[in-house]
Scaffold this motif. Sequence first.
Motif, PDB file in Angstrom:
ATOM      1  N   MET A   1       0.861  -1.172   0.000  1.00 52.75           N
ATOM      2  CA  MET A   1       0.000   0.000   0.000  1.00 52.75           C
ATOM      3  C   MET A   1       0.906   1.233   0.000  1.00 52.75           C
ATOM      4  SD  MET A   1      -3.021   1.184   2.696  1.00 52.75           S
ATOM      5  CE  MET A   1      -2.425   0.152   3.978  1.00 52.75           C
ATOM      6  N   ALA A   2       0.670   2.125  -0.924  1.00 53.15           N
ATOM      7  CA  ALA A   2       1.453   3.354  -1.041  1.00 53.15           C
ATOM      8  C   ALA A   2       0.615   4.539  -0.585  1.00 53.15           C
ATOM      9  CB  ALA A   2       1.891   3.549  -2.479  1.00 53.15           C
ATOM     10  N   LEU A   3       1.253   5.442   0.143  1.00 47.82           N
ATOM     11  CA  LEU A   3       0.567   6.667   0.542  1.00 47.82           C
ATOM     12  C   LEU A   3       1.549   7.802   0.714  1.00 47.82           C
ATOM     13  CD1 LEU A   3       1.054   6.803   3.876  1.00 47.82           C
ATOM     14  CD2 LEU A   3      -0.760   5.148   3.822  1.00 47.82           C
ATOM     15  N   THR A   4       1.004   9.003   0.862  1.00 47.65           N
ATOM     16  CA  THR A   4       1.802  10.209   1.056  1.00 47.65           C
ATOM     17  C   THR A   4       1.739  10.599   2.520  1.00 47.65           C
ATOM     18  OG1 THR A   4       1.266  10.957  -1.180  1.00 47.65           O
ATOM     19  CG2 THR A   4       2.072  12.621   0.369  1.00 47.65           C
ATOM     20  N   VAL A   5       2.905  10.869   3.094  1.00 45.36           N
ATOM     21  CA  VAL A   5       2.974  11.325   4.478  1.00 45.36           C
ATOM     22  C   VAL A   5       3.473  12.761   4.472  1.00 45.36           C
ATOM     23  CG1 VAL A   5       3.958  10.932   6.769  1.00 45.36           C
ATOM     24  CG2 VAL A   5       3.484   8.979   5.277  1.00 45.36           C
ATOM     25  N   LEU A   6       2.739  13.627   5.161  1.00 44.28           N
ATOM     26  CA  LEU A   6       3.101  15.034   5.290  1.00 44.28           C
ATOM     27  C   LEU A   6       3.487  15.324   6.740  1.00 44.28           C
ATOM     28  CD1 LEU A   6       0.084  16.587   3.349  1.00 44.28           C
ATOM     29  CD2 LEU A   6       2.339  15.990   2.440  1.00 44.28           C
ATOM     30  N   TYR A   7       4.506  16.145   6.906  1.00 45.93           N
ATOM     31  CA  TYR A   7       4.949  16.574   8.241  1.00 45.93           C
ATOM     32  C   TYR A   7       4.887  18.092   8.285  1.00 45.93           C
ATOM     33  CZ  TYR A   7       7.062  11.924   8.019  1.00 45.93           C
ATOM     34  OH  TYR A   7       7.289  10.580   7.847  1.00 45.93           O
ATOM     35  N   PHE A   8       4.346  18.641   9.365  1.00 47.56           N
ATOM     36  CA  PHE A   8       4.202  20.085   9.483  1.00 47.56           C
ATOM     37  C   PHE A   8       4.926  20.625  10.710  1.00 47.56           C
ATOM     38  CE2 PHE A   8       0.646  18.878   6.807  1.00 47.56           C
ATOM     39  CZ  PHE A   8       0.682  19.862   5.823  1.00 47.56           C
ATOM     40  N   ALA A   9       5.295  21.905  10.618  1.00 46.93           N
ATOM     41  CA  ALA A   9       5.867  22.681  11.719  1.00 46.93           C
ATOM     42  C   ALA A   9       7.106  21.997  12.299  1.00 46.93           C
ATOM     43  CB  ALA A   9       4.800  22.962  12.767  1.00 46.93           C
ATOM     44  N   SER A  10       7.145  21.817  13.611  1.00 40.12           N
ATOM     45  CA  SER A  10       8.336  21.267  14.266  1.00 40.12           C
ATOM     46  C   SER A  10       8.630  19.837  13.821  1.00 40.12           C
ATOM     47  CB  SER A  10       8.194  21.319  15.787  1.00 40.12           C
ATOM     48  OG  SER A  10       7.071  20.566  16.213  1.00 40.12           O
ATOM     49  N   LEU A  11       7.610  19.093  13.420  1.00 37.56           N
ATOM     50  CA  LEU A  11       7.851  17.726  12.930  1.00 37.56           C
ATOM     51  C   LEU A  11       8.611  17.766  11.609  1.00 37.56           C
ATOM     52  CD1 LEU A  11       4.448  16.015  13.749  1.00 37.56           C
ATOM     53  CD2 LEU A  11       6.571  15.893  15.026  1.00 37.56           C
ATOM     54  N   ARG A  12       8.252  18.696  10.742  1.00 33.65           N
ATOM     55  CA  ARG A  12       8.949  18.858   9.460  1.00 33.65           C
ATOM     56  C   ARG A  12      10.412  19.202   9.710  1.00 33.65           C
ATOM     57  NH1 ARG A  12       6.100  22.926   6.943  1.00 33.65           N
ATOM     58  NH2 ARG A  12       7.368  24.378   8.107  1.00 33.65           N
ATOM     59  N   GLU A  13      10.646  20.110  10.646  1.00 34.37           N
ATOM     60  CA  GLU A  13      12.016  20.490  10.970  1.00 34.37           C
ATOM     61  C   GLU A  13      12.795  19.326  11.550  1.00 34.37           C
ATOM     62  OE1 GLU A  13      11.755  23.926  13.500  1.00 34.37           O
ATOM     63  OE2 GLU A  13      10.549  25.006  12.028  1.00 34.37           O
ATOM     64  N   ALA A  14      12.160  18.542  12.395  1.00 37.23           N
ATOM     65  CA  ALA A  14      12.834  17.422  13.055  1.00 37.23           C
ATOM     66  C   ALA A  14      13.240  16.322  12.078  1.00 37.23           C
ATOM     67  CB  ALA A  14      11.945  16.843  14.157  1.00 37.23           C
ATOM     68  N   VAL A  15      12.339  15.955  11.166  1.00 37.11           N
ATOM     69  CA  VAL A  15      12.639  14.843  10.258  1.00 37.11           C
ATOM     70  C   VAL A  15      13.294  15.299   8.957  1.00 37.11           C
ATOM     71  CG1 VAL A  15      10.846  13.382  11.240  1.00 37.11           C
ATOM     72  CG2 VAL A  15      10.340  14.725   9.191  1.00 37.11           C
ATOM     73  N   GLY A  16      13.350  16.606   8.724  1.00 37.63           N
ATOM     74  CA  GLY A  16      14.068  17.133   7.574  1.00 37.63           C
ATOM     75  C   GLY A  16      13.340  17.069   6.244  1.00 37.63           C
ATOM     76  N   THR A  17      12.038  16.833   6.283  1.00 36.98           N
ATOM     77  CA  THR A  17      11.252  16.830   5.053  1.00 36.98           C
ATOM     78  C   THR A  17       9.802  17.163   5.384  1.00 36.98           C
ATOM     79  OG1 THR A  17      10.687  15.609   3.035  1.00 36.98           O
ATOM     80  CG2 THR A  17      10.666  14.352   5.085  1.00 36.98           C
ATOM     81  N   GLY A  18       9.107  17.706   4.423  1.00 34.89           N
ATOM     82  CA  GLY A  18       7.706  18.021   4.623  1.00 34.89           C
ATOM     83  C   GLY A  18       6.774  17.003   3.986  1.00 34.89           C
ATOM     84  N   ARG A  19       7.354  16.144   3.113  1.00 34.78           N
ATOM     85  CA  ARG A  19       6.505  15.214   2.363  1.00 34.78           C
ATOM     86  C   ARG A  19       7.342  14.023   1.919  1.00 34.78           C
ATOM     87  NH1 ARG A  19       2.422  17.122  -0.875  1.00 34.78           N
ATOM     88  NH2 ARG A  19       1.484  15.500  -2.132  1.00 34.78           N
ATOM     89  N   GLU A  20       6.718  12.848   1.977  1.00 40.85           N
ATOM     90  CA  GLU A  20       7.373  11.659   1.434  1.00 40.85           C
ATOM     91  C   GLU A  20       6.334  10.641   1.004  1.00 40.85           C
ATOM     92  OE1 GLU A  20       9.592   9.017   4.058  1.00 40.85           O
ATOM     93  OE2 GLU A  20       8.632   9.954   5.792  1.00 40.85           O
ATOM     94  N   GLN A  21       6.712   9.816   0.056  1.00 38.03           N
ATOM     95  CA  GLN A  21       5.892   8.703  -0.395  1.00 38.03           C
ATOM     96  C   GLN A  21       6.428   7.460   0.306  1.00 38.03           C
ATOM     97  OE1 GLN A  21       3.645  11.040  -2.322  1.00 38.03           O
ATOM     98  NE2 GLN A  21       3.246   8.942  -2.858  1.00 38.03           N
ATOM     99  N   VAL A  22       5.545   6.648   0.864  1.00 40.21           N
ATOM    100  CA  VAL A  22       5.968   5.417   1.529  1.00 40.21           C
ATOM    101  C   VAL A  22       5.145   4.242   1.025  1.00 40.21           C
ATOM    102  CG1 VAL A  22       6.797   6.583   3.621  1.00 40.21           C
ATOM    103  CG2 VAL A  22       4.441   5.775   3.522  1.00 40.21           C
ATOM    104  N   ASP A  23       5.777   3.099   1.018  1.00 36.12           N
ATOM    105  CA  ASP A  23       5.106   1.837   0.727  1.00 36.12           C
ATOM    106  C   ASP A  23       5.017   1.083   2.033  1.00 36.12           C
ATOM    107  OD1 ASP A  23       4.739   2.055  -2.110  1.00 36.12           O
ATOM    108  OD2 ASP A  23       6.895   1.745  -2.332  1.00 36.12           O
ATOM    109  N   LEU A  24       3.807   0.901   2.521  1.00 34.36           N
ATOM    110  CA  LEU A  24       3.607   0.275   3.821  1.00 34.36           C
ATOM    111  C   LEU A  24       3.656  -1.245   3.740  1.00 34.36           C
ATOM    112  CD1 LEU A  24       0.680   2.413   5.263  1.00 34.36           C
ATOM    113  CD2 LEU A  24       3.136   2.696   5.592  1.00 34.36           C
ATOM    114  N   PRO A  25       4.218  -1.858   4.766  1.00 35.65           N
ATOM    115  CA  PRO A  25       4.196  -3.317   4.821  1.00 35.65           C
ATOM    116  C   PRO A  25       2.807  -3.807   5.226  1.00 35.65           C
ATOM    117  CG  PRO A  25       5.214  -2.444   6.797  1.00 35.65           C
ATOM    118  CD  PRO A  25       4.940  -1.265   5.895  1.00 35.65           C
ATOM    119  N   ALA A  26       2.564  -5.070   4.987  1.00 34.75           N
ATOM    120  CA  ALA A  26       1.298  -5.681   5.425  1.00 34.75           C
ATOM    121  C   ALA A  26       1.170  -5.499   6.929  1.00 34.75           C
ATOM    122  CB  ALA A  26       1.289  -7.158   5.064  1.00 34.75           C
TER     123      ALA A  26
END
Length: 85
Positions: A1-26
Amino acid sequence: MALTVLYFASLREAVGTGREQVDLPAGVATAGELRAWLRQRGGAWAQALAEGRAVRVAVDQRMGGADTPVADGAEVAFFPPVTGG
């Protein structure tokens, strides 16, 4: 399953990105399971999404909680609580 993960404010700063595509495991089917799976990356993700840390979630632009289902193609946003006044 593929989805888009968005991070805002301090979370964006902490992880170093505001958006990523991920493929989730079962077995990752809710926002809470997604958060736990991302936390397993360690480092900044483990700290920013730590259990017990106040983090809000929205799935497809609707506020949700740990038990909110995520589906293929969903957009999941994590952000700190917002206060105003």
